[in-house]
Design a protein around this motif. Structure first.
Motif, PDB file in Angstrom:
ATOM      1  N   ASN A   8      71.337  12.357   4.263  1.00  0.00           N
ATOM      2  CA  ASN A   8      70.811  11.498   3.032  1.00  0.00           C
ATOM      3  C   ASN A   8      70.747  10.119   3.446  1.00  0.00           C
ATOM      4  O   ASN A   8      71.540   9.456   4.209  1.00  0.00           O
ATOM      5  CB  ASN A   8      71.605  11.655   1.470  1.00  0.00           C
ATOM      6  N   CYS A 133      74.473  15.148   3.017  1.00  0.00           N
ATOM      7  CA  CYS A 133      73.396  15.695   3.301  1.00  0.00           C
ATOM      8  C   CYS A 133      72.846  16.700   2.369  1.00  0.00           C
ATOM      9  O   CYS A 133      73.466  17.214   1.393  1.00  0.00           O
ATOM     10  CB  CYS A 133      73.327  16.479   4.607  1.00  0.00           C
ATOM     11  N   LYS A 152      67.273  17.376  -3.398  1.00  0.00           N
ATOM     12  CA  LYS A 152      67.504  15.879  -3.407  1.00  0.00           C
ATOM     13  C   LYS A 152      67.188  15.110  -4.755  1.00  0.00           C
ATOM     14  O   LYS A 152      67.610  13.971  -5.290  1.00  0.00           O
ATOM     15  CB  LYS A 152      67.259  15.189  -2.203  1.00  0.00           C
ATOM     16  N   GLN A 167      73.338  19.377  -3.740  1.00  0.00           N
ATOM     17  CA  GLN A 167      72.228  19.209  -3.153  1.00  0.00           C
ATOM     18  C   GLN A 167      71.946  20.387  -2.227  1.00  0.00           C
ATOM     19  O   GLN A 167      71.801  20.258  -1.103  1.00  0.00           O
ATOM     20  CB  GLN A 167      72.332  18.162  -2.277  1.00  0.00           C
TER      21      GLN A 167
END
Length: 434
Positions: A8, A133, A152, A167
């Motif tokens: 991310n 992530c 996301k 996520q």
């Protein structure tokens, strides 16, 4: 089945690992010459800062909203990427590192709950190296990429833990109606490989969502648009058309270009810059075990300095024998520079591009000419050059025409906001700075 593991806001996340005070604050990472934003935190995105936004246009956010801008620290990002990819590889038995912050994992034949397995890997990456992530899972790489986007951005993440921060999105675990609902709610421009131009054409044709695109006839798509978009449609329909690449394909051209920190007027400074760029391009060429047959050199002024005289030229110098020797490539680059240089201009950028690339083991046989330039032991010398620079840092050994690395050179990039090399430089280690 494939998984896509994606860090991310990766560059910002790497900076926050070593500076927790940046958490919750708007942060951008600037390009090599502190010119534009190449990474943004969620807080910066909320301010309306777009990817690629010029720094001078967003600088006012420093005072109004506490924006923090940092120069790119690619040595740090590369090292953190290696650590993240080594952990992500534990998700499956094959991995394709797609970019510095993304990798595809082949989950074929892996037993058990893939969502649970992905969540554990995600937690391990966050716990061990501090990088958050997202993980998307799908029967094709395009669907895995789409799942990662959904993981996301969607408020509710199907296929993930009840914790909405999980996520992880597993499209393979959804019913057809659920998958269609997600595709219907996702704009067509979010599909991997659908760029702005194609997106505009699709919308003109009445194709606005991913579901609209997935329901098209692939044969018609190929006839009207391209075989690339046809492959994307088939992937959205569940047909695996890509597979994993075990090794990245050899590049068809290699370039090294940079904007200068300050305007350059004299030829000697340009020669230093071009030598540096030619050497870096040659090193990249040796990494893929290739030879170049042509060398392109270009210089240009800044189109943004409207008060300056404008000039932009490039030239291609063919090599008599294809090579990856820095000396031969640099000689050709400097010959090109000499041909296109004109005094009286404030040059803002230069670059070197290697063309007509071939495998190094493809030997060109010909009669030697009297003026042929040869470099005895060149291959071994280049190997020593690369080894020393890899071990002790880029620029430890360089060609003489690049000048002295310790001197202040006008063509060097501005990186006034770069953070220390926390994991790549002994002097930058966090404990050494405590």
């Amino acid at each position: 089945m494939y998984a896509l593991v994606d860090g991310n806001n990766f560059y910002v996340s790497c900076e926050r690992v070593f500076r927790p005070s940046l958490n919750g604050r708007p942060v951008v990472v600037l390009s090599n010459n502190d010119g534009c934003a190449i990474a943004r935190s969620n807080e910066a995105k909320a301010l309306g800062i777009k990817m690629g936004a010029p720094w001078f246009k967003i600088k006012h956010f420093e005072e109004s909203d506490g924006l923090v801008a940092l120069s790119a620290n690619f040595a740090l990002y590369g090292d953190m990427s290696d650590r993240m990819m080594s952990l992500a590889a534990g998700l499956g038995h094959r991995q394709e590192v797609y970019s510095i912050d993304e990798s595809f994992i082949d989950l074929t034949g892996i037993p058990g709950d893939m969502t649970l397995r992905s969540q554990k890997i995600r937690y391990r990456i966050l716990k061990w190296i501090g990088i958050a992530c997202g993980i998307g899972i799908g029967p094709t790489k395009t669907l895995a990429k789409l799942a990662n986007h959904i993981a996301k951005t969607a408020e509710r993440k199907p296929g993930s833990y009840p914790d909405h921060h999980a996520q992880v999105c597993n499209l393979g675990s959804l019913e057809t109606s659920e998958l269609d609902g997600l595709m219907l709610a996702t704009e067509v421009g979010e599909v991997w490989g659908v760029g702005r131009r194609i997106c505009a054409q699709l919308k003109e044709a009445g194709i606005h969502t991913v579901l609209d695109l997935a329901r098209l006839d692939p044969v018609m798509v190929k006839r009207r648009w391209s075989v690339v978009l046809e492959r994307t449609v088939r992937e959205l329909q569940g047909t695996d058309c890509m597979g994993l690449q075990h090794e990245p394909p050899a590049k068809q051209a290699i370039a090294c270009t940079r904007s200068f920190g300050h305007a350059v007027l004299d030829l000697s400074a340009l020669q230093e810059a071009v030598t540096e760029f030619a050497s870096r391009a040659a090193q990249k060429l040796r990494l893929q075990n290739g030879h170049a047959g042509q060398v392109l050199t270009f210089i240009r002024t800044s189109p943004f300095r409207t008060q300056d005289l404008q000039y932009s030229r490039s030239t291609v110098v063919p090599l008599r024998r294809p090579t990856n020797d820095s000396r031969g490539i640099n000689q050709a680059a400097l010959m090109g520079l000499q041909a296109i240089y004109r005094p009286g201009y404030r040059y803002a950028k230069a670059g070197v591009m290697l063309l007509d690339l071939k495998p190094a083991d493809l030997i060109q046989q010909e009669l030697a000419l009297d003026d042929d330039v040869t470099y005895p032991g060149g291959s071994r010398l280049m190997q020593v050059l690369d080894t020393v620079n890899t071990r002790f840092g880029r620029g430890t050994l360089s060609l003489a025409s690049a000048g002295l690395a310790g001197e202040m050179r006008p063509w060097c990039m501005r990186q006034e906001r770069r953070t220390p090399g926390y994991t790549t430089d002994w002097n930058g280690l966090a404990w050494a700075r405590a």
